[in-house]
Design a protein around this motif. Structure first.
Motif, PDB file in Angstrom:
ATOM      1  N   ASP A 142      59.534 -15.310 -13.762  1.00 58.57           N
ATOM      2  CA  ASP A 142      60.550 -16.197 -13.203  1.00 58.57           C
ATOM      3  C   ASP A 142      61.635 -15.458 -12.429  1.00 58.57           C
ATOM      4  O   ASP A 142      62.213 -16.003 -11.487  1.00 58.57           O
ATOM      5  CB  ASP A 142      61.204 -17.022 -14.310  1.00 58.57           C
ATOM      6  CG  ASP A 142      60.259 -18.056 -14.898  1.00 58.57           C
ATOM      7  OD1 ASP A 142      59.489 -18.655 -14.123  1.00 58.57           O
ATOM      8  OD2 ASP A 142      60.282 -18.249 -16.124  1.00 58.57           O
ATOM      9  N   GLY A 143      61.956 -14.248 -12.848  1.00 58.08           N
ATOM     10  CA  GLY A 143      63.028 -13.509 -12.201  1.00 58.08           C
ATOM     11  C   GLY A 143      63.071 -12.086 -12.708  1.00 58.08           C
ATOM     12  O   GLY A 143      62.541 -11.768 -13.779  1.00 58.08           O
ATOM     13  N   TYR A 179      64.774  -9.683 -14.504  1.00 59.44           N
ATOM     14  CA  TYR A 179      65.834  -9.418 -15.455  1.00 59.44           C
ATOM     15  C   TYR A 179      65.474  -8.314 -16.439  1.00 59.44           C
ATOM     16  O   TYR A 179      66.246  -7.994 -17.316  1.00 59.44           O
ATOM     17  CB  TYR A 179      66.204 -10.692 -16.224  1.00 59.44           C
ATOM     18  CG  TYR A 179      65.078 -11.286 -17.049  1.00 59.44           C
ATOM     19  CD1 TYR A 179      64.920 -10.942 -18.385  1.00 59.44           C
ATOM     20  CD2 TYR A 179      64.188 -12.186 -16.495  1.00 59.44           C
ATOM     21  CE1 TYR A 179      63.885 -11.478 -19.141  1.00 59.44           C
ATOM     22  CE2 TYR A 179      63.165 -12.728 -17.245  1.00 59.44           C
ATOM     23  CZ  TYR A 179      63.010 -12.375 -18.568  1.00 59.44           C
ATOM     24  OH  TYR A 179      61.982 -12.911 -19.307  1.00 59.44           O
ATOM     25  N   TYR A 190      59.844 -12.921  -6.386  1.00 64.06           N
ATOM     26  CA  TYR A 190      59.794 -13.964  -7.409  1.00 64.06           C
ATOM     27  C   TYR A 190      59.881 -15.342  -6.767  1.00 64.06           C
ATOM     28  O   TYR A 190      60.362 -15.489  -5.638  1.00 64.06           O
ATOM     29  CB  TYR A 190      60.928 -13.760  -8.414  1.00 64.06           C
ATOM     30  CG  TYR A 190      60.704 -12.546  -9.286  1.00 64.06           C
ATOM     31  CD1 TYR A 190      60.000 -12.657 -10.480  1.00 64.06           C
ATOM     32  CD2 TYR A 190      61.177 -11.292  -8.898  1.00 64.06           C
ATOM     33  CE1 TYR A 190      59.778 -11.538 -11.275  1.00 64.06           C
ATOM     34  CE2 TYR A 190      60.944 -10.174  -9.686  1.00 64.06           C
ATOM     35  CZ  TYR A 190      60.246 -10.305 -10.877  1.00 64.06           C
ATOM     36  OH  TYR A 190      60.018  -9.194 -11.654  1.00 64.06           O
ATOM     37  N   TYR A 199      65.721 -17.324  -2.790  1.00 65.28           N
ATOM     38  CA  TYR A 199      65.113 -16.333  -3.666  1.00 65.28           C
ATOM     39  C   TYR A 199      66.169 -15.540  -4.435  1.00 65.28           C
ATOM     40  O   TYR A 199      67.269 -15.292  -3.933  1.00 65.28           O
ATOM     41  CB  TYR A 199      64.256 -15.361  -2.851  1.00 65.28           C
ATOM     42  CG  TYR A 199      63.003 -15.986  -2.277  1.00 65.28           C
ATOM     43  CD1 TYR A 199      61.781 -15.872  -2.936  1.00 65.28           C
ATOM     44  CD2 TYR A 199      63.043 -16.705  -1.086  1.00 65.28           C
ATOM     45  CE1 TYR A 199      60.623 -16.442  -2.416  1.00 65.28           C
ATOM     46  CE2 TYR A 199      61.896 -17.287  -0.559  1.00 65.28           C
ATOM     47  CZ  TYR A 199      60.687 -17.146  -1.231  1.00 65.28           C
ATOM     48  OH  TYR A 199      59.562 -17.723  -0.718  1.00 65.28           O
ATOM     49  N   ASP A 200      65.804 -15.155  -5.639  1.00 60.99           N
ATOM     50  CA  ASP A 200      66.629 -14.265  -6.480  1.00 60.99           C
ATOM     51  C   ASP A 200      67.998 -14.848  -6.798  1.00 60.99           C
ATOM     52  O   ASP A 200      68.966 -14.107  -6.981  1.00 60.99           O
ATOM     53  CB  ASP A 200      66.794 -12.878  -5.827  1.00 60.99           C
ATOM     54  CG  ASP A 200      65.475 -12.127  -5.707  1.00 60.99           C
ATOM     55  OD1 ASP A 200      64.686 -12.187  -6.659  1.00 60.99           O
ATOM     56  OD2 ASP A 200      65.252 -11.497  -4.658  1.00 60.99           O
ATOM     57  N   ASN A 228      67.357  -9.968 -10.228  1.00 58.63           N
ATOM     58  CA  ASN A 228      67.311  -8.868  -9.259  1.00 58.63           C
ATOM     59  C   ASN A 228      68.655  -8.146  -9.230  1.00 58.63           C
ATOM     60  O   ASN A 228      68.804  -7.144  -9.920  1.00 58.63           O
ATOM     61  CB  ASN A 228      66.871  -9.330  -7.877  1.00 58.63           C
ATOM     62  CG  ASN A 228      66.121  -8.235  -7.137  1.00 58.63           C
ATOM     63  OD1 ASN A 228      65.708  -7.243  -7.736  1.00 58.63           O
ATOM     64  ND2 ASN A 228      65.940  -8.396  -5.842  1.00 58.63           N
ATOM     65  N   LEU A 271      70.853 -15.251 -16.417  1.00 53.96           N
ATOM     66  CA  LEU A 271      70.162 -15.973 -15.356  1.00 53.96           C
ATOM     67  C   LEU A 271      70.581 -17.437 -15.306  1.00 53.96           C
ATOM     68  O   LEU A 271      70.218 -18.145 -14.364  1.00 53.96           O
ATOM     69  CB  LEU A 271      68.643 -15.909 -15.569  1.00 53.96           C
ATOM     70  CG  LEU A 271      68.001 -14.531 -15.713  1.00 53.96           C
ATOM     71  CD1 LEU A 271      66.491 -14.679 -15.843  1.00 53.96           C
ATOM     72  CD2 LEU A 271      68.352 -13.621 -14.551  1.00 53.96           C
TER      73      LEU A 271
END
Length: 587
Positions: A489-490, A492, A503, A511-512, A516, A561
């Protein structure tokens, strides 16, 4: 209740809510794996734990670095405040990558760590144990990317500088596993450093440390080389890597006397001749195909002749992509949305209220180093100055990486420069009359010094950022909904930044927005939302000492997040997990 304690209790509440899910070494973790020492997983035959592992102490944190492991897809960290860590007695932090940062640790307490390698078949045995003691005044981190190049009767050592270091020491021996106690010490070293005279045809082993007024770092990874009367060729220089669709093109300068070259690569940082996948007899440029798109790859090159193989080149990285990310601004519709935390009771993200925001445009991607550098070079020639020249991602390598090591002041000045370079009206000024464009120094600009209606570039307000991050979803924890994040998903837990666009995007095709690198926003910090208005809120008008960052980062856990999550830093702070993106009133 003061601000810091309310923040802690809010995080603690959410930590309990999610039953102890891991978001960093000190922020909670799974317990030991259970009754057996292997946590119920099959130990994978032939897959090793990391052979090189270092632990650097920081303020309330420890940073672990390790070298790649063939066939490993991720790594598990186990830690304890007692030596003799195992999978059974250690606190487990799953699915990590080097470098790993354990946060929220106690200064003055020694922590012990082991690492295992993991893939779909199971988990390796544990690595050797390392330890570190966080401190309010820690020494610098150990040097990285140490290389040893053989020459006649001497060795040439190089390494990457450590932030905050004022001096370096080399320790060497003819026996492996060099320590500060066992090695011959060479003080006052600098990269590149010649060590000699040494005996030809004898293997020498080296580690390097960094020092400042707070003390001396732990030792670097160990490297070795053999001086020879007729040494191998010099290591290749000017290495570059360019991404393509399922491939990367690696180039380098030819080396006098070399008759062939070897390429080594891995999907984890700090690749070496010992840890990389080897391809022999390559020539520059070399196209390595059959790679997986959106995975990071790291490369080194060596040169060979009849005398042997050179030292490793500097490391480069690239991320194969179907198409290169193209900078673009996305239209975010204006209107009302519920801003804040309506789920977890996070005090500094409350009270939840309906906020009205005018329509705006925001960059699809975090500001890339490539874009930053093009504007920065123009700005330097046109009356701007900056505290930092920025960095290409977290490790000064890679393609399509977000710019990092940029403080709030530099981000704002850069946005003015981007505006002027493109013929737009700058947004930020050094006076209420808005007559002097902000181009230099550290100025704590207030709301009235901002030309909010201009067509130039600016930082998003907190409200704009949160609206964009939510991607059209209302009242959800994350840009994708309420489900707990997975590694897909990201970014992290990767330990480093990755190329933008890797991602999945959110509902606005941004995005992001989660992971990130953290992103600066306009607003001064506030303990809660009671002081802000509900129509285009811009935060406190006077300095509160901290600006707000949003979005989480590669070395923080998944709590950060959350769309409403807020973190606060002094505006002169810069870090390898800090970036930003542009907003404008015009496309």
């Amino acid at each position: 209740m003061n601000f810091s304690s309310s923040r802690f209790l809010s995080l603690l509440f959410y930590f309990i809510l999610i039953l102890g899910a891991v978001y960093g070494c000190g922020g909670g973790g799974e317990g030991g794996d259970g009754g057996n020492g292997d946590g119920g997983r099959v130990i994978v035959p032939g897959m090793n734990p990391p052979l090189n592992l270092t632990a650097d102490a920081g303020r309330e944190r420890v940073i672990l670095n390790w070298t790649p492991v063939l066939n490993a897809e991720s790594f598990n960290v186990y830690y304890s405040t007692l030596p003799g860590v195992t999978k059974t007695n250690g606190i487990k932090v799953a699915d990590q990558h080097s470098p790993y940062t354990g946060r929220d640790l106690t200064n003055g307490i020694t922590y012990y760590f082991v690492i295992t390698s993991v893939n779909a078949a199971g988990e390796s045995a544990i690595s050797g144990e390392v330890s570190a003691t966080p401190s309010a005044t820690p020494p610098p981190y150990a040097p990285t990317d140490v290389r040893a190049e053989a020459e006649s009767a001497q060795i040439r050592l190089t390494w990457t500088a450590s932030t905050g270091a004022t001096s370096y020491q080399i320790y060497y021996s003819t026996s492996p596993k060099v320590t500060k106690a066992s090695g011959t010490k060479l003080s006052g070293a600098s990269s590149p450093q010649i060590v000699g005279p040494l005996s030809n045809s004898v293997t020498y082993y080296f580690v390097v440390t960094a020092s400042n007024a707070n003390g001396e770092s732990t030792t670097s990874f160990e490297v070795s080389a053999v001086p020879l009367a007729s040494p191998p060729p010099a290591r290749p220089s000017n290495i570059s890597a360019l991404e393509g669709n399922a491939q990367v093109t690696i180039s380098w300068n030819s080396v006098p006397g070399a008759v062939s070259y070897n390429l080594y690569y891995a999907t984890d940082i700090l690749v070496s001749k010992k840890t990389g996948i080897k391809i022999t007899n390559v020539t520059s440029p070399y196209v390595l195909s059959g790679l997986t798109n959106k995975d990071d790859y790291f490369f080194i090159v060596t040169a060979l002749n009849a005398a042997g193989e050179s030292a490793e080149s500097t490391e480069v990285s690239a991320t194969p992509l179907v198409t290169k990310p193209v900078s673009a601004m996305i239209s975010i519709p204006g209107g009302s949305f519920q801003m804040g935390d309506n789920l977890d009771g996070t005090a500094y993200a409350m009270p939840v209220r309906a906020v009205n925001v005018d329509a705006f445009y925001i960059d699809r991607y975090e500001t890339t180093y490539e874009l930053w550098k093009s504007v920065y070079d123009w700005a330097i020639l046109n009356g701007y100055n900056f505290d930092s020249a920025g960095r290409n991602g977290s490790n000064s390598m890679g393609t399509n990486m977000p710019v990092t090591m940029v403080n709030w002041y530099d981000a704002v000045k850069w946005l003015n420069a981007r505006s002027e370079k493109e013929g737009r009206i700058p947004v930020y000024y050094t006076d209420a009359a808005q007559s002097v464009v902000y181009r230099s120094g550290r100025v704590d600009i207030t709301n009235s010094w901002v030309r909010w209606g201009a067509d130039g570039y600016r930082l998003p307000t907190e409200a704009e950022w949160e609206l964009a991050a939510r991607g059209g979803l209302s009242g959800k924890r994350y840009p994708w909904g309420d489900s707990a994040p997975t590694p897909g998903d990201g970014n992290y837990n990767m330990g480093r930044s990755v190329s933008v666009g890797v991602y999945p995007p959110n509902g606005y095709v941004l995005y992001d927005m989660a992971g990130n690198v953290f992103e600066w926003t306009w607003d001064w910090s506030s303990a809660d939302y009671t002081a802000s208005g509900t129509v285009n809120p811009r935060g406190p008008d006077a300095s509160t000492g901290f600006r707000v960052r949003r979005g989480g980062g590669y070395s923080y856990g998944f709590l950060f997040l959350r769309c409403f999550e807020r973190m606060f830093r002094v505006p002169f702070y810069e870090a390898p997990y800090f970036g930003f993106r542009s907003v404008s009133n015009q496309p």
